[in-house]
Every structure is written in C-alpha cells, then in structure tokens.
Design a protein around this motif. Structure first.
Motif, PDB file in Angstrom:
ATOM      1  N   LYS A  78     -13.101  21.483  -6.388  1.00  0.00           N
ATOM      2  CA  LYS A  78     -12.072  20.930  -7.279  1.00  0.00           C
ATOM      3  C   LYS A  78     -10.812  21.784  -7.257  1.00  0.00           C
ATOM      4  O   LYS A  78      -9.689  21.255  -7.261  1.00  0.00           O
ATOM      5  CB  LYS A  78     -12.613  20.838  -8.714  1.00  0.00           C
ATOM      6  CG  LYS A  78     -13.561  19.682  -8.953  1.00  0.00           C
ATOM      7  CD  LYS A  78     -13.893  19.579 -10.451  1.00  0.00           C
ATOM      8  CE  LYS A  78     -14.661  18.313 -10.763  1.00  0.00           C
ATOM      9  NZ  LYS A  78     -14.868  18.151 -12.224  1.00  0.00           N
ATOM     10  N   VAL A  79     -10.982  23.098  -7.253  1.00  0.00           N
ATOM     11  CA  VAL A  79      -9.826  23.994  -7.189  1.00  0.00           C
ATOM     12  C   VAL A  79      -9.083  23.780  -5.870  1.00  0.00           C
ATOM     13  O   VAL A  79      -7.848  23.705  -5.841  1.00  0.00           O
ATOM     14  CB  VAL A  79     -10.248  25.475  -7.335  1.00  0.00           C
ATOM     15  CG1 VAL A  79      -9.059  26.402  -7.089  1.00  0.00           C
ATOM     16  CG2 VAL A  79     -10.819  25.736  -8.736  1.00  0.00           C
ATOM     17  N   LYS A  80      -9.828  23.666  -4.785  1.00  0.00           N
ATOM     18  CA  LYS A  80      -9.210  23.436  -3.470  1.00  0.00           C
ATOM     19  C   LYS A  80      -8.384  22.149  -3.478  1.00  0.00           C
ATOM     20  O   LYS A  80      -7.210  22.142  -3.081  1.00  0.00           O
ATOM     21  CB  LYS A  80     -10.288  23.350  -2.385  1.00  0.00           C
ATOM     22  CG  LYS A  80      -9.727  23.129  -0.983  1.00  0.00           C
ATOM     23  CD  LYS A  80     -10.824  22.846   0.031  1.00  0.00           C
ATOM     24  CE  LYS A  80     -11.248  21.385  -0.055  1.00  0.00           C
ATOM     25  NZ  LYS A  80     -12.159  20.992   1.052  1.00  0.00           N
ATOM     26  N   ASP A  81      -8.991  21.049  -3.942  1.00  0.00           N
ATOM     27  CA  ASP A  81      -8.287  19.756  -3.964  1.00  0.00           C
ATOM     28  C   ASP A  81      -7.052  19.810  -4.870  1.00  0.00           C
ATOM     29  O   ASP A  81      -5.989  19.302  -4.517  1.00  0.00           O
ATOM     30  CB  ASP A  81      -9.233  18.654  -4.456  1.00  0.00           C
ATOM     31  CG  ASP A  81     -10.367  18.381  -3.475  1.00  0.00           C
ATOM     32  OD1 ASP A  81     -10.254  18.811  -2.312  1.00  0.00           O
ATOM     33  OD2 ASP A  81     -11.375  17.770  -3.886  1.00  0.00           O
ATOM     34  N   PHE A  82      -7.222  20.446  -6.020  1.00  0.00           N
ATOM     35  CA  PHE A  82      -6.083  20.569  -6.939  1.00  0.00           C
ATOM     36  C   PHE A  82      -4.954  21.364  -6.296  1.00  0.00           C
ATOM     37  O   PHE A  82      -3.780  20.975  -6.375  1.00  0.00           O
ATOM     38  CB  PHE A  82      -6.512  21.255  -8.243  1.00  0.00           C
ATOM     39  CG  PHE A  82      -5.344  21.714  -9.075  1.00  0.00           C
ATOM     40  CD1 PHE A  82      -4.673  20.831  -9.914  1.00  0.00           C
ATOM     41  CD2 PHE A  82      -4.877  23.031  -9.012  1.00  0.00           C
ATOM     42  CE1 PHE A  82      -3.573  21.240 -10.661  1.00  0.00           C
ATOM     43  CE2 PHE A  82      -3.788  23.452  -9.754  1.00  0.00           C
ATOM     44  CZ  PHE A  82      -3.136  22.551 -10.582  1.00  0.00           C
TER      45      PHE A  82
END
Length: 539
Positions: free
Chosen positions: A526-530
């Motif tokens: 999720k951090v990567k996508d964000f």
C-alpha cells in the motif's frame, strides 16, 4: 405571588434561593412547605436578578489558560502520539459509524507496541506475574515449579507478601539483585552492584529522572544536552520540559546512520558559545534509525565523553533486537570497563533497559531499570530523594522486569518453551526487518538503510517541490503532509521524520515492523502504490 416565593426578607436566604435557581435546583424556604413535584414555581423578579448576577460571577475567567500555563510544558512535543495519531483516531471513529473510506481499517504503524500488533506474550513471564498477582494460584498444578519459585521470591520481597504494597523507592531489593546478576552475565563478568540499580517506570522514567537531576544554571551556563538527530522524541520533550538546551549531533545517513566523533566535536564546540554541554545521549540500537554501533564507535564515544567531561546516557532498550549479520550488541558499561580503570573509575554513565521492547513487548507493565555508575555519593542521596517523591515504580512492572533478567535456564521445566517463544519472536522480527528494507528499496523515490536492529524502518522519501508548496499552504511540514495523505488514502498511520529531527531538505517517516508478516506485506504494498501515485500527482 405563588406559594413558592421566599418571604423571609432575609438577604442571606434570598441569595441562597437565587443560588439554587442558578444551579438548576429547587430552592427550599424554611417558612413554607416544599411545593409539589408537579407544581410550577414562579419567582420574583428580584430573585431572578440575583440568580443572573451569581451565574455571571460563576462563569469568571479561568485561572489556567494557554497564556498562564507553564511555558515549558506548552513547548513539549511528542510526535509518536502527535497530530497524525489524533487524526487516525478520528478516522477510526468514522469507520465505526459506517463512513465509507478507501480502506476498512487503520493500521497504526506509528508506535512500537508489540502486543497491540498481535505479538503473543511470553508464557513464562505472564505465569510469574499471574502468580504474584493472585498467590492462591501457587497451589495450582497448572503452573510450573520454576515459575512458582520466582513468584515466591518476589512476593517475599514485597511488604505483606503482596504485589499491592509499596516497594522501596529504588525498587524491590531481590529484583535489583537479579538485575545486577543479569548485567554481569551479559557483560562477561563485569561486576555490577545492586546498589547502583534503580527500578523505574519504563526506561522513559529513568531517563527523565537523570536529566532532571543534571539540568542547572542559567544563560550561557544552562545545561546543554547532546542528542542524536534523528532522535526518539522523549529526549527533546524532556529537554523542553526542563528548559534545558537541546544540542543536536547528526547521524550519518550515507553510512548507515553511523555515529561520527568528529560530528560530536563539531556539535559540542558550537554549543559552548550558548550553553554548558554536559550530557551526551546515545541510543543503541538506534530509534528510529535501527543502527547497531560497533565496538570501535563505542570506544571513541567513551573517550570523547571522558576527554570533554560529559555525563553519558546509554539508552539500550533494544539490546535484544539485533538482526544483521556481523552486528552485535555491546553495552557501554562493558566497553567502559574494558578500556581500563582511568575510564571505568571516572566516566559517569547511566544505562537503561525496559520490559517494553526486546522479545517481551510488555509495554503496559511499565517495567524498567537504570544502572548508574561513578555517581558522587552525595548526588546518589539526592537521586534517591527525587525517586522517593513518586514513592515507587509499579510493583507489577518490577515483577515483569525480574523475569526479563531472570528467565528460565537450561534444565528448568519452562526453559524449552521459553527459548522457543523468544527465538520465534526475534527470528520473525529479523525476517520482517529484511523484508521491509528490500521492499522499500524497490520503490522509486524511497531509500531505506539496513535495519540492523530495534523495530522500525526510517526510510528517506523524495517529495516533489509541488507537494512541498502545497504543504506550506496548509502550514504543514512536507513529510507531515505526506504522512497525512498516506493516512487519509490508505489508513496507514506512520510518524513524519520531522518529529524525530532530520537534516534540512531531507524527508523521512518512521514505521514499525511489528505487524504480522502477511499484514506487513500488505502495508508495504500500500505504501508503494501510494508513493508512486503521490509522485505522479505532484511531479
């Protein structure tokens, strides 16, 4: 005039009636019967006027306001539970009310609270504390004898054989003896005196207490306290509260957050122009940075402290949390002793440990200790006096600390299960440290140093200038803006690097690696996508 009107004519009675009205209560008149509950009471205009006057006086200006409060307390900031965590709490309430979000839960990765993240308690520690709390269980066959033996010993050290009694301000004597024995084992036979051990309410209590006794002077002679940047915000908060002077020295991010003595010297020499630097704080393994200091580095720091006559504070609460190959925890006490009597008999050192971290994760018990060596005998008395003001640390926390320093040993009934649980926790943390480092370093615009120890990642993030401008428009630090967006769009709560300190123009966040592996993978994805979307939006 109705039957409820006071006709006594006495001023005091009129005021009393009016005060009752102002407070919303039914007034009583000694000369008249109390009106029925269902009746409506009518009041004279004079009584109403008196009530209004009293009511106005009741809402006078507050004594304690932001302007009149202690300015040192107002200056205190603690990012780990700061604005972003308050926002996370608001979002959780909205989710419970059914408000639609792009996520179903808030993941609080802002704090190193192991059990809140799903880590199971160590069975033996909980058994001993349960036995101490409810001694009737000592007759139960459900508890192992080695746990009962420790519980009996702890209870014998308590007043009335009860965990509910006060202990000595310095802590229960037999537990301080166990702490001293633990330090001797850990440090390969370096002697430890129970009289130099002080049990504390977590390590934080010990750190704040030592700082309190160290701070003095005014103007340019005011005590300066040297702290690493990035730092754990307890230090800056305590320094603000004591109105001491914060003296920053920067860890070397390009060299895996190493501590460089040349940087210590630069920081010290600059600070001498405006304060009296006399305290040097070290966090090893590092929080939030996760570095583990090697032996040579510790020797250099001790020599520097000896040379510059600095009081050393060694925050060693993550001493069990070392993961990287080639890294090893060395206590400052051990290295100090091995450097010879010129150092060991002169350098004043306070070192700290806690039940909250390591493999135990028992944050809520608030157990801890500090060992203070080479303290002036008269200052020792002053320290005990200061500790006595808070009577004693929680006795249940002292019991928990005892099990950390006096765990099952080979040959005892509980040893096999204990060592299995301990190694499982630490092996899992090592796996998650490597996973976090690897996944962050695959994301464009994020760089994460190796997580050698502790339980956090502190990655550096690239924030485009357009996002920096928008953050300024919202009167936010750029990394606070980033972390707030991350929370609002993914439900992930992390702490901006500005809350820990960082070099000008660099941006970070701190994230715990404590969630279970599968949840941690989801979090990192999720951090990567964000982050990729954030860069696309503001590039």
């Amino acid at each position: 005039k109705g039957p409820g009107v006071c006709r006594s004519g006495r001023k005091e009675m009129a005021l009393r009636c009016a005060a009752s009205l102002a407070a919303g209560r039914q007034p009583r008149c000694p000369r008249l019967p109390r009106p029925a509950r269902e009746g409506t009471v009518r009041w004279s205009s004079a009584a109403k006027a008196s009530a209004v006057t009293i009511n106005e006086k009741a809402s006078r200006e507050k004594i304690l306001t932001l302007e009149s409060m202690n300015p040192q307390v107002k200056a205190v900031e603690y990012a780990v539970r700061g604005p972003i965590v308050l926002k996370a709490g608001e979002i959780e309430k909205e989710l419970r009310k059914g408000v639609k979000k792009p996520f179903t839960e808030v993941i609080k990765a802002n704090i190193g609270d192991a059990h809140a993240m799903g880590q199971r308690p160590i069975t033996f520690l909980r058994q001993v504390v349960a036995l101490c709390t409810y001694p009737n269980l000592l007759d139960s066959p459900s508890f192992p004898e080695d746990a009962k033996k420790r519980a009996r010993r702890i209870l014998q050290g308590c007043g009335g054989n009860s965990l509910g009694s006060y202990s000595a301000s310095q802590g229960i004597n037999c537990i301080r003896e166990d702490v001293a024995s633990y330090i001797e084992r850990r440090d390969g036979g370096v002697p430890a005196d129970p009289d130099n051990i002080y049990l504390t309410t977590g390590a934080s209590d010990g750190i704040a207490t030592i700082l309190k006794i160290l701070v003095s002077g005014g103007g340019k002679s005011r005590t300066g306290v040297m702290i690493p940047i990035p730092q754990y915000p307890l230090y800056s908060a305590a320094i603000s509260e004591l109105d001491a002077i914060q003296v920053n020295y920067y860890l070397d991010e390009e060299n895996c957050w190493a501590l460089d003595v040349n940087e210590l010297r630069r920081s010290l020499n600059e600070a001498k122009a405006y304060c009296n630097p006399k305290v040097l704080c070290i966090i090893n393994p590092g929080n939030p940075t996760g570095q583990v200091q090697n032996r040579k580095c510790i020797e250099d720091v001790i020599h520097f402290a000896w040379e510059e006559k600095l009081f050393l504070l060694a925050d060693e609460v993550y001493q069990d949390n070392v993961y990287s190959e080639g890294c090893q925890f060395h206590s400052f006490k051990k290295i100090l002793y091995e450097m010879g009597p010129e150092y060991y008999n002169n350098v004043e050192l306070a070192s700290f440990h806690s039940t909250s971290k390591g493999y135990m994760g028992e944050c809520g018990y608030r157990g801890g200790y500090m060992e203070v060596i080479n303290l002036h005998p008269e200052i020792k008395g002053q320290l005990v006096k200061l500790l006595s003001v808070r009577l004693c640390p929680p006795v249940s926390g002292q019991a928990a600390m005892d099990i950390v320093v006096n765990p099952p040993i080979p040959g005892e009934e509980s040893y096999s299960q204990f060592i299995k649980e301990k190694e499982s926790v630490l092996n899992n943390l090592a796996k998650k440290a490597k996973l976090t480092e690897d996944m962050f370093n695959k994301v464009p615009g994020i760089h994460c140093n190796p997580l050698q120890g502790a339980m956090y990642a502190f990655p550096r993030i690239f924030i485009p200038s357009k996002a920096i401008e928008e953050a300024k428009a919202h009167t936010m630090a750029p990394d606070m803006f980033y972390c707030m967006k991350l929370l609002e769009e993914t439900g992930i709560c992390v702490v901006p690097g500005s809350g820990f300190g960082q070099r000008e123009g660099s941006y970070h966040f701190r994230m715990t690696i404590l969630p279970p592996v599968e949840k941690l993978k989801i979090l990192l994805e999720k951090v990567k996508d964000f982050h990729i979307k954030f860069l696309e939006k503001y590039a």
